[in-house]
Design a protein around this motif. Structure first.
Motif, mmCIF file in Angstrom:
data_model
loop_
_atom_site.group_PDB
_atom_site.id
_atom_site.type_symbol
_atom_site.label_atom_id
_atom_site.label_comp_id
_atom_site.label_asym_id
_atom_site.label_seq_id
_atom_site.Cartn_x
_atom_site.Cartn_y
_atom_site.Cartn_z
ATOM 1 N N ARG A 23 65.176 -36.343 89.617
ATOM 2 C CA ARG A 23 63.738 -36.110 89.514
ATOM 3 C C ARG A 23 62.992 -37.286 88.908
ATOM 4 N N HIS A 24 63.666 -38.098 88.133
ATOM 5 C CA HIS A 24 62.970 -39.178 87.440
ATOM 6 C C HIS A 24 63.015 -40.503 88.196
ATOM 7 N N GLY A 25 63.729 -40.566 89.308
ATOM 8 C CA GLY A 25 63.739 -41.760 90.138
ATOM 9 C C GLY A 25 64.559 -42.910 89.600
ATOM 10 N N ARG A 26 65.436 -42.665 88.645
ATOM 11 C CA ARG A 26 66.192 -43.768 88.062
ATOM 12 C C ARG A 26 67.487 -44.048 88.810
ATOM 13 N N GLY A 27 68.074 -43.063 89.431
ATOM 14 C CA GLY A 27 69.353 -43.280 90.105
ATOM 15 C C GLY A 27 70.451 -43.552 89.101
ATOM 16 N N MET A 28 71.581 -44.047 89.616
ATOM 17 C CA MET A 28 72.673 -44.400 88.700
ATOM 18 C C MET A 28 72.271 -45.617 87.884
ATOM 19 N N ARG A 29 72.612 -45.618 86.644
ATOM 20 C CA ARG A 29 72.233 -46.724 85.771
ATOM 21 C C ARG A 29 73.158 -47.926 85.893
ATOM 22 N N GLY A 30 74.314 -47.753 86.439
ATOM 23 C CA GLY A 30 75.242 -48.862 86.589
ATOM 24 C C GLY A 30 76.625 -48.344 86.898
ATOM 25 N N PRO A 31 77.568 -49.243 87.105
ATOM 26 C CA PRO A 31 78.940 -48.794 87.382
ATOM 27 C C PRO A 31 79.516 -48.068 86.173
ATOM 28 N N LEU A 32 80.485 -47.230 86.435
ATOM 29 C CA LEU A 32 81.107 -46.476 85.348
ATOM 30 C C LEU A 32 81.901 -47.370 84.409
ATOM 31 N N ALA A 33 82.441 -48.452 84.949
ATOM 32 C CA ALA A 33 83.227 -49.379 84.129
ATOM 33 C C ALA A 33 82.984 -50.792 84.642
ATOM 34 N N PRO A 34 82.999 -51.778 83.748
ATOM 35 C CA PRO A 34 82.836 -53.154 84.216
ATOM 36 C C PRO A 34 84.008 -53.576 85.095
ATOM 37 N N PRO A 35 83.789 -54.560 85.972
ATOM 38 C CA PRO A 35 84.853 -54.948 86.914
ATOM 39 C C PRO A 35 86.144 -55.449 86.263
ATOM 40 N N GLN A 36 86.091 -55.939 85.020
ATOM 41 C CA GLN A 36 87.295 -56.459 84.370
ATOM 42 C C GLN A 36 88.214 -55.340 83.894
ATOM 43 N N VAL A 37 87.705 -54.142 83.769
ATOM 44 C CA VAL A 37 88.467 -53.022 83.238
ATOM 45 C C VAL A 37 89.326 -52.423 84.359
ATOM 46 N N PRO A 38 90.592 -52.124 84.081
ATOM 47 C CA PRO A 38 91.470 -51.588 85.130
ATOM 48 C C PRO A 38 90.959 -50.304 85.775
ATOM 49 N N LEU A 39 90.094 -49.555 85.112
ATOM 50 C CA LEU A 39 89.556 -48.327 85.677
ATOM 51 C C LEU A 39 88.843 -48.589 87.000
ATOM 52 N N SER A 40 88.225 -49.771 87.134
ATOM 53 C CA SER A 40 87.459 -50.059 88.342
ATOM 54 C C SER A 40 88.329 -50.595 89.477
ATOM 55 N N ALA A 41 89.588 -50.860 89.217
ATOM 56 C CA ALA A 41 90.487 -51.353 90.268
ATOM 57 C C ALA A 41 91.071 -50.157 91.026
ATOM 58 N N SER A 42 91.218 -50.323 92.326
ATOM 59 C CA SER A 42 91.787 -49.244 93.137
ATOM 60 C C SER A 42 93.297 -49.165 92.904
ATOM 61 N N ARG A 43 93.890 -48.058 93.338
ATOM 62 C CA ARG A 43 95.345 -47.913 93.196
ATOM 63 C C ARG A 43 96.072 -48.985 93.997
ATOM 64 N N GLY A 44 95.541 -49.322 95.156
ATOM 65 C CA GLY A 44 96.150 -50.370 95.973
ATOM 66 C C GLY A 44 96.119 -51.726 95.278
ATOM 67 N N GLU A 45 94.996 -52.036 94.615
ATOM 68 C CA GLU A 45 94.894 -53.308 93.895
ATOM 69 C C GLU A 45 95.851 -53.348 92.708
ATOM 70 N N LEU A 46 95.943 -52.233 91.983
ATOM 71 C CA LEU A 46 96.866 -52.183 90.852
ATOM 72 C C LEU A 46 98.312 -52.332 91.317
ATOM 73 N N PHE A 47 98.642 -51.716 92.447
ATOM 74 C CA PHE A 47 99.998 -51.826 92.983
ATOM 75 C C PHE A 47 100.273 -53.272 93.414
ATOM 76 N N GLY A 48 99.301 -53.902 94.058
ATOM 77 C CA GLY A 48 99.444 -55.309 94.449
ATOM 78 C C GLY A 48 99.686 -56.204 93.244
#
Length: 157
Positions: A23-48
């Protein structure tokens, strides 16, 4: 005050207002985790990354592995396929293709069968390393213990 369903007679028709969840027009404020954090890496990337770490450990001892391609596959080929595939008794966790016709040797580690057999990242790292060691040993015509003296021993490096 109610809004009319018909457009006003004195002007162009108005677009109906659509309700949005945000309702406020802000949308998502940003990614859930910065790209350096393993949380943002996919399972395929972690396996690689696990495969790369294992290969780097072996390349220090076996420089000829620089000419070998190491790949990550999702699943092995179906039974009776051109690469041999698998049977009802065992699904391969990795595969090796000898160099031929100017093409370098290739070692493939299959991600999904490895993930299914392991529960933690440490278990997965140990199993990936064992698979890479076994495939390198087959490619070089050596025993796995010769390729990595710590082969088969439990525990990380």
């Amino acid at each position: 005050m109610d809004t009319p369903l018909t457009p006003p007679a004195d002007g162009p028709p108005q677009e109906p207002r659509t309700r949005r969840r945000d309702r406020h027009g802000r949308g998502m404020r940003g990614p859930l985790a910065p790209p350096q954090v393993p949380l943002s890496a996919s399972r395929g990337e972690l396996f690689g990354d696990l495969v790369r770490d294992s290969v780097e450990r072996l390349e220090r001892r076996w420089p000829q592995l620089a000419d070998v391609e190491f790949l990550v596959g999702e699943v092995p080929a179906p039974p009776g396929g051109p690469d041999g595939g698998w049977n009802d008794e065992a699904v391969p966790l990795g595969g090796m293709h000898s160099p031929e016709g100017g093409r370098p040797g290739r070692i493939v580690v299959y991600r999904r069968p490895v993930e299914i057999r392991t529960k933690s990242r440490d278990e997965r790292a140990m199993l990936v390393h064992e698979i890479v060691v076994e495939q390198v040993a087959e490619l070089l015509g050596l025993t796995p213990e010769t390729v990595d003296p710590r082969y088969g021993q439990d525990g990380p490096e």
